[in-house]
Enzyme design. Structure first.
Site, PDB file in Angstrom:
ATOM      1  N   THR A  33       2.730  64.679 -48.005  1.00 24.30           N
ATOM      2  CA  THR A  33       3.146  63.259 -47.954  1.00 24.30           C
ATOM      3  C   THR A  33       2.455  62.534 -46.805  1.00 24.30           C
ATOM      4  O   THR A  33       2.049  61.378 -46.926  1.00 24.30           O
ATOM      5  CB  THR A  33       4.679  63.173 -47.776  1.00 24.30           C
ATOM      6  OG1 THR A  33       5.298  63.953 -48.801  1.00 24.30           O
ATOM      7  CG2 THR A  33       5.175  61.742 -47.820  1.00 24.30           C
ATOM      8  N   ASP A  87       6.326  62.155 -39.949  1.00 27.14           N
ATOM      9  CA  ASP A  87       6.222  63.502 -40.476  1.00 27.14           C
ATOM     10  C   ASP A  87       6.980  63.574 -41.796  1.00 27.14           C
ATOM     11  O   ASP A  87       7.712  62.636 -42.151  1.00 27.14           O
ATOM     12  CB  ASP A  87       6.812  64.512 -39.459  1.00 27.14           C
ATOM     13  CG  ASP A  87       6.261  65.920 -39.684  1.00 27.14           C
ATOM     14  OD1 ASP A  87       6.407  66.766 -38.777  1.00 27.14           O
ATOM     15  OD2 ASP A  87       5.695  66.176 -40.771  1.00 27.14           O
ATOM     16  N   GLY A  88       6.756  64.653 -42.510  1.00 26.98           N
ATOM     17  CA  GLY A  88       7.460  64.855 -43.779  1.00 26.98           C
ATOM     18  C   GLY A  88       8.693  65.716 -43.541  1.00 26.98           C
ATOM     19  O   GLY A  88       9.066  65.990 -42.406  1.00 26.98           O
ATOM     20  N   GLY A 101       9.420  72.838 -41.969  1.00 26.76           N
ATOM     21  CA  GLY A 101       8.818  74.152 -41.775  1.00 26.76           C
ATOM     22  C   GLY A 101       8.264  74.737 -43.057  1.00 26.76           C
ATOM     23  O   GLY A 101       7.736  75.837 -43.084  1.00 26.76           O
ATOM     24  N   GLU A 109       5.488  70.356 -34.744  1.00 28.30           N
ATOM     25  CA  GLU A 109       6.119  69.147 -35.293  1.00 28.30           C
ATOM     26  C   GLU A 109       7.274  68.714 -34.408  1.00 28.30           C
ATOM     27  O   GLU A 109       7.466  67.540 -34.140  1.00 28.30           O
ATOM     28  CB  GLU A 109       6.612  69.420 -36.717  1.00 28.30           C
ATOM     29  CG  GLU A 109       5.495  69.532 -37.732  1.00 28.30           C
ATOM     30  CD  GLU A 109       5.984  69.964 -39.101  1.00 28.30           C
ATOM     31  OE1 GLU A 109       7.091  70.530 -39.207  1.00 28.30           O
ATOM     32  OE2 GLU A 109       5.253  69.719 -40.073  1.00 28.30           O
TER      33      GLU A 109
END
Ligand code: DER
Length: 253
Positions: A33, A87-88, A101, A109
């Site tokens: 994404t 972030d996704g 993860g 992250e």
């Protein structure tokens, strides 16, 4: 196809509503994404001095391939907070807690997410569930190789039915190694109660009845010797997660 366009729509909306072109430092997460987030930022950014902080090898490749300039997390001047990080996620619950993860990048992250003034999680409709571990079955955990057997045992004691070392059958025989040269353990648990569930008396949330509350379990796993990081993000670093608030004041990612 429908899922790719949902990812792209979520990414364009997240960037449109949160990215400020005057930003100088932007965190970029991992997964598929986030590729659409980088595309949208590329179109929106005008500041040649802007730098992008990756969360691993694939994230850095994504930044460089888009013609943007990366800066390593450990090269940031000590005082600098990132203006924003995108972030996704693998799954998101009603309180915007996230399972992360799936891409085995959870440690960097979380480092980047906690260094940002604002953390924006970009996730299409498939990821939104009432509680974590509804659709995504396991919690990814980054573990020092030597500690894997003892951590697997401790996870069973905490109530995980069948924690497993992540192997990559196609790319490499044997366990996957992270960018930190650690292993990933995927631990299944029963669906995780939210803090609202515990407040409403739906369970104690301490695992004694087999049900854990999100933060209690994250803490219990994080304390196991040999665990580097746990793939549960909740109110990262106390920063109010960016959320669309419905009329009744509840939040939805
Ligand atoms: O690993 C992660 O936490 C990533 O953000 C990832 O799981 C999201 O991946 P996707 O955008 O390809 O679903």
């Amino acid at each position: 196809d429908a899922i790719e366009s949902a990812k792209r729509t979520a990414a364009q909306k997240a960037v449109k509503e949160n990215f400020d072109p005057s930003a100088t430092h932007v965190g970029i997460g991992s997964g598929t994404t986030i590729v659409y987030v980088v595309e949208a930022i590329k179109e929106a950014s005008t500041n040649p001095a802007i730098r992008f902080v990756p969360t691993g090898y694939q994230s850095r490749q994504n930044i460089v391939q888009a013609g943007l300039t990366p800066i390593a997390f450990d090269s940031l001047p000590d005082h600098v907070m990132l203006d924003i990080a995108f972030d996704g996620a693998d799954e998101v619950d009603e309180e915007l807690n996230c399972i992360k993860g799936g891409g085995a990048c959870l440690f960097q992250e979380k480092l980047v997410a906690e260094r940002a003034k604002k953390f924006v999680c970009v996730a299409d409709y498939r990821k939104m569930q009432p509680r974590l571990l509804t659709n995504w079955p396991t919690i990814p955990i980054e573990v020092a190789p030597i500690a894997v057997p003892t951590v697997l045992h401790s996870l069973r004691v905490l109530g995980s039915s069948d924690p497993k070392l992540r192997t990559t059958l196609l790319e490499k025989s044997g366990p996957l190694k992270t960018d930190q040269d650690f292993y990933i353990v995927d631990a299944p648990f029963q669906t995780l109660l939210t803090s609202g569930d515990v407040a409403a008396g739906k369970g104690k949330g301490d695992g004694t009845d087999g049900k854990w509350e999100v933060n209690n379990l994250a803490q219990a796993i994080k304390e196991l010797t040999g665990v580097l990081e746990v793939g549960i993000f909740s109110g990262v670093n106390g920063i109010e997660a960016e959320a669309l608030r419905k009329k009744d004041g509840s939040t939805k990612a």
